[in-house]
Design a protein around this motif. Structure first.
Motif, mmCIF file in Angstrom:
data_model
loop_
_atom_site.group_PDB
_atom_site.id
_atom_site.type_symbol
_atom_site.label_atom_id
_atom_site.label_comp_id
_atom_site.label_asym_id
_atom_site.label_seq_id
_atom_site.Cartn_x
_atom_site.Cartn_y
_atom_site.Cartn_z
ATOM 1 N N SER A 1 -3.052 6.046 0.253
ATOM 2 C CA SER A 1 -3.128 6.273 -1.195
ATOM 3 C C SER A 1 -2.136 5.392 -1.938
ATOM 4 O O SER A 1 -2.465 4.779 -2.963
ATOM 5 N N THR B 1 -11.101 7.807 0.178
ATOM 6 C CA THR B 1 -9.675 8.104 -0.001
ATOM 7 C C THR B 1 -9.006 7.083 -0.912
ATOM 8 O O THR B 1 -8.274 7.442 -1.835
ATOM 9 N N LEU C 1 -2.896 9.539 5.203
ATOM 10 C CA LEU C 1 -3.504 9.753 3.892
ATOM 11 C C LEU C 1 -2.558 9.335 2.772
ATOM 12 O O LEU C 1 -2.957 8.657 1.820
#
Length: 371
Positions: free
Chosen positions: A144, A118, A140
């Motif tokens: 990021s 990721t 997520l």
């Protein structure tokens, strides 16, 4: 053989005992430490960018690796916690119709691999976030964004460290010794400096500081008292055309701190001459500073530098760095005061002086001789 070794050992001990402490080393590093600083060391974290840039490579690479591995492992734990809370792990025996938050996370190792994929945006396609959990979607997005910040900061620090102007400064070298001799009829202190690259330093400026211990009329002792030393070349001391080695010089006149020094008393003086060269790197437009220092043992009275530039038969100019620090003995006055008095005496010999009280009287000669 034994007497030779004993003589060498004795001279080594003599030189070691005569060695002086210096503020600036020959390669430009400052020999100073701060003690009893009241501010906390955490104050350096306020300017974290400069702190990272000033670190040595081994510490910088340790932080670089630790930042990435630490973030991958931390988010791997968070992904594992999400899977554990949602009961996606095999030990909970999920049903066939169970939709996990993240596909194919079977334990801590797979959670770490998903965190790695990721953050570095590999995206193998085997593990992926589903729309089942809002927590997983938020995690997520957060990973990021944080991954981009860490990547930008650490890679930027590495790039800035590599392209730092300190590396360019290492290709500027000064002569090992400074010399004192006559130049243009004046007593001067001369230093040779060279640019080892063909690319120029734009807007170069050279100057010096004389560091010495002085006692004020009030009885205060000032250690490392600074006195400005003006260095020039034939075209001035700014915007130097620094394509070949230059010999910079300081004129020892009545305003110079070297005026009252002599060849016999030079080694008895306690000073350190620090020379600075500032300029802009032509390739990167970054400013850099080169510095070195000279103590009395490194100042040679009655010498000049050997020639270093010659012209070949092909019409090219050749620089022989074998003679860069080589010196040649020349006839030099023992002190600037002696040279100054000698010039004044010669100037007075050429001048005539009128005496206002002197009157020329004419005498008429008469002949009183009788035949």
């Amino acid at each position: 053989m034994f007497s030779y070794l004993r003589e060498r050992f004795t001279s080594h001990l003599r030189e070691r005992g005569r060695r002086r402490a210096r503020l600036v080393s020959k390669d430009g590093r400052c020999n100073i430490e701060f003690g009893n600083v009241e501010q906390s060391r955490f104050v350096f974290l306020i300017d974290i960018w400069t702190t990272i840039l000033d670190l040595r490579w081994r510490y910088k690479m340790t932080i670089f690796i630790s930042a990435f591995l630490g973030s991958w492992f931390l988010f791997g734990l968070l992904w594992y916690v999400v899977a554990y809370i949602h009961k996606d792990l095999p030990e909970f025996n999920p049903s066939i119709n169970h939709t996990p938050c993240v596909e194919n996370i079977n334990g801590l190792t797979s959670a770490f691999l998903f965190s790695l994929e990721t953050q570095v945006t590999i995206g193998y396609g085997f593990r992926c976030v589903t729309e089942q959990c809002a927590t997983a979607i938020f995690l997520l997005i957060f990973q990021s964004i944080l991954g981009v910040i860490i990547n930008s900061f650490m890679c930027g620090a590495i790039l800035a460290k590599i392209s730092r102007s300190k590396n360019r400064a290492k290709t500027i070298t000064f002569s090992k010794n400074a010399v004192i001799s006559k130049r243009g009829g004046k007593l001067c202190l001369l230093i040779r400096v060279a640019n080892l690259r063909k690319s120029l330093l734009i807007g170069s400026h050279i100057y010096g500081k004389l560091l010495r211990t002085t006692i004020t009329p009030e009885g205060e002792t000032i250690i490392l008292d600074q006195v400005n030393i003006e260095f020039v070349v034939d075209a001035g001391n700014e915007n130097l055309f620094f394509i070949s080695p230059l010999t910079i010089y300081h004129i020892i006149d009545k305003n110079s701190p070297f005026f009252h020094m002599a060849a016999e008393t030079l080694l008895q003086q306690d000073f350190e001459l620090v020379v600075f060269l500032d300029g802009t790197v032509e390739a990167t437009s970054a400013t850099c500073q080169v510095r070195t220092s000279y103590i009395p043992e490194e100042v040679l009275w009655g010498y000049r530098f050997a020639p270093i530039v010659s012209k070949t038969k092909e019409g090219k100019y050749r620089v022989d760095f074998q003679n860069f620090s080589k010196t040649v003995a020349v006839e030099t006055p023992h002190c600037a005061f002696c040279l100054y008095n000698e010039k004044e005496a010669k100037a007075k010999e050429k001048k005539g002086y009128d005496n206002p009280g002197f009157v020329l009287s004419e005498v008429n000669e008469t002949s009183d001789t009788k035949m």
